[in-house]
Design a protein around this motif. Sequence first.
Motif, PDB file in Angstrom:
ATOM      1  N   LEU A 109       0.820  -1.206   0.000  1.00 63.62           N
ATOM      2  CA  LEU A 109       0.000   0.000   0.000  1.00 63.62           C
ATOM      3  C   LEU A 109       0.855   1.258   0.000  1.00 63.62           C
ATOM      4  N   ALA A 110       2.027   1.191   0.645  1.00 64.81           N
ATOM      5  CA  ALA A 110       2.931   2.347   0.708  1.00 64.81           C
ATOM      6  C   ALA A 110       3.765   2.501  -0.566  1.00 64.81           C
ATOM      7  N   GLY A 111       3.598   1.587  -1.521  1.00 67.41           N
ATOM      8  CA  GLY A 111       4.298   1.702  -2.793  1.00 67.41           C
ATOM      9  C   GLY A 111       5.608   0.966  -2.881  1.00 67.41           C
ATOM     10  N   VAL A 132      -7.495  -5.868   0.216  1.00 65.56           N
ATOM     11  CA  VAL A 132      -8.447  -6.695  -0.543  1.00 65.56           C
ATOM     12  C   VAL A 132      -9.602  -5.896  -1.123  1.00 65.56           C
ATOM     13  N   THR A 133      -9.639  -4.568  -0.880  1.00 67.27           N
ATOM     14  CA  THR A 133     -10.613  -3.759  -1.614  1.00 67.27           C
ATOM     15  C   THR A 133     -10.292  -3.757  -3.104  1.00 67.27           C
ATOM     16  N   GLY A 134      -9.035  -4.075  -3.431  1.00 63.40           N
ATOM     17  CA  GLY A 134      -8.646  -4.171  -4.837  1.00 63.40           C
ATOM     18  C   GLY A 134      -8.249  -2.860  -5.482  1.00 63.40           C
ATOM     19  N   ILE A 135      -8.194  -1.774  -4.694  1.00 65.36           N
ATOM     20  CA  ILE A 135      -7.787  -0.464  -5.217  1.00 65.36           C
ATOM     21  C   ILE A 135      -6.687   0.090  -4.319  1.00 65.36           C
ATOM     22  N   GLY A 140      -5.334   4.777  -6.592  1.00 63.63           N
ATOM     23  CA  GLY A 140      -6.521   4.507  -7.395  1.00 63.63           C
ATOM     24  C   GLY A 140      -6.342   3.418  -8.434  1.00 63.63           C
ATOM     25  N   ALA A 141      -5.189   2.769  -8.446  1.00 59.04           N
ATOM     26  CA  ALA A 141      -4.937   1.687  -9.400  1.00 59.04           C
ATOM     27  C   ALA A 141      -5.472   0.364  -8.858  1.00 59.04           C
ATOM     28  N   SER A 142      -5.747  -0.557  -9.763  1.00 56.73           N
ATOM     29  CA  SER A 142      -6.275  -1.863  -9.361  1.00 56.73           C
ATOM     30  C   SER A 142      -5.187  -2.726  -8.736  1.00 56.73           C
TER      31      SER A 142
END
Length: 489
Positions: free
Chosen positions: A309-311, A410-413, A417-419
């Motif tokens: 999530l942090a890239g 697991v929200t998938g975004i 904002g990318a999948s």
Amino acid sequence: MTRLCASTLARLPQSVRRPAYDRARLAPGIVHLGLGAFARAHLAEYTEDALERRFDAWGILGASLKRPDQRDRLKPQDGLYTLLKRAPEGPGLRVIGAVLDVLVAPEDPVALLKRLIAPETRIVSLTVTEKGYCHDPATGRLDPAHPDIRHDLEKPDAPRSAVGILVAGLRLRRKEGLGPFTALCCDNLPANGHVLRGLACDFAALSDDRLSSWIEANGAFPATMVDRIVPATTEADIAEVATLIGLDDSAPVIGEPFRQWAIEDVFAAGRPAWDQVGAQMVSEVAPFEFMKLRMLNGAHSSLAYLGYLAGHETVAEASGDAVLARFLAGLWAEIAPTVPAPQGVALADYAKALLARFQNPAIRHRTWQIAMDGSQKLPQRLLGTIRDRLKAGAPIDHLALGVAAWMRYVTGIDEKGASIDVRDPLAAELQRRAGAAGRNAEALMRNLTGIEAIFGRDLPGEERFTRPVAAHLAALFDRGARATAASLG
């Protein structure tokens, strides 16, 4: 470029270690279900070492349970492949010769069953991942409604699940008057040998109570604890190996120098001399397994979700981030009091060694890869620790953030904002529940904790758990993973 195979071994540079025994004399003694990268970097290397130390009929026949890819890569190479060990000081190269052949179960299930009932087959080992056991991870029991289990009960001579294959082999050996082989689970499951025994007996009892009783009385299912970081092999890795060894290798594996294997010394028909090459043969694996499951695997999963999530693409990048390194220290401080230290192990030193392993810049272990199958991993890696902390009245701030990061993932975004390519047996259900909640943290937490197979019946109603998870989840949506982790100090 010429391909790596038996006839080209002599072309290898002197710096590349190669089999130090006569492969032409090597006979099969182990059938391994699920011959993926980890098995080839762990069990196969230990077996290679054992063959060099004390040669015996312990060659490995791999069995792919789904696709022919592994067979198609290894067969033209006579089963040979390179193990590239990545260390900060530079790479180490070794060609492994213990793998003799690879079968593909869906193409010819009869050929696999014939191997299982061959008298020379003394061990059937497995690395099929948590989801490959067709069980309820919350209870450890067989899921009789699983499609693969239903298939195998209807077609016992053409099984496709690991449990169905094992039981079919044991059924045929009993029919032939042979003793059982040892079923050696090498997956990260708590009490994996005990669980596998239970699954085999449960499956057998669905069609033959006498077979189930025979397996219970005669079967050998040693518990094990395995440890080595083995990233997925990339095209860049394949190209690098070709440059280093001067031959084309379509099936190299990448691993860290560290390895560990604790094995309960309970075998039905002998074993390789693994104890002479570093494996720990013990009377009780549980303390080692428990320590590794909570401190390594729990931290690995938490770091994977936060790091992704942090890239951060890799574990080394994520753990090298000062904010996430501080998070890991806080996480281990919460986990350690729930872990009885195995004899001779200081947990503070173990945590320090884990951080050094995570930060090895030569290992590109992708956060996305570790993030796979979270619904299967969460109950063992984090939720058990959380239950113990709650029972002791202790805080769970860092552990709760690990769970919240999984929920956000697991929200998938992602945060840009990318999948996200969420790979999980429950992916459709997770995304359905996540989609219904949107960015409402409280609703998302309620929807996901409502999956009983993951969270059981107790945690959804435990406010000391749900409150911090929802709060962290809201922060992850509003401020992002790095800022949320930083807020824990």
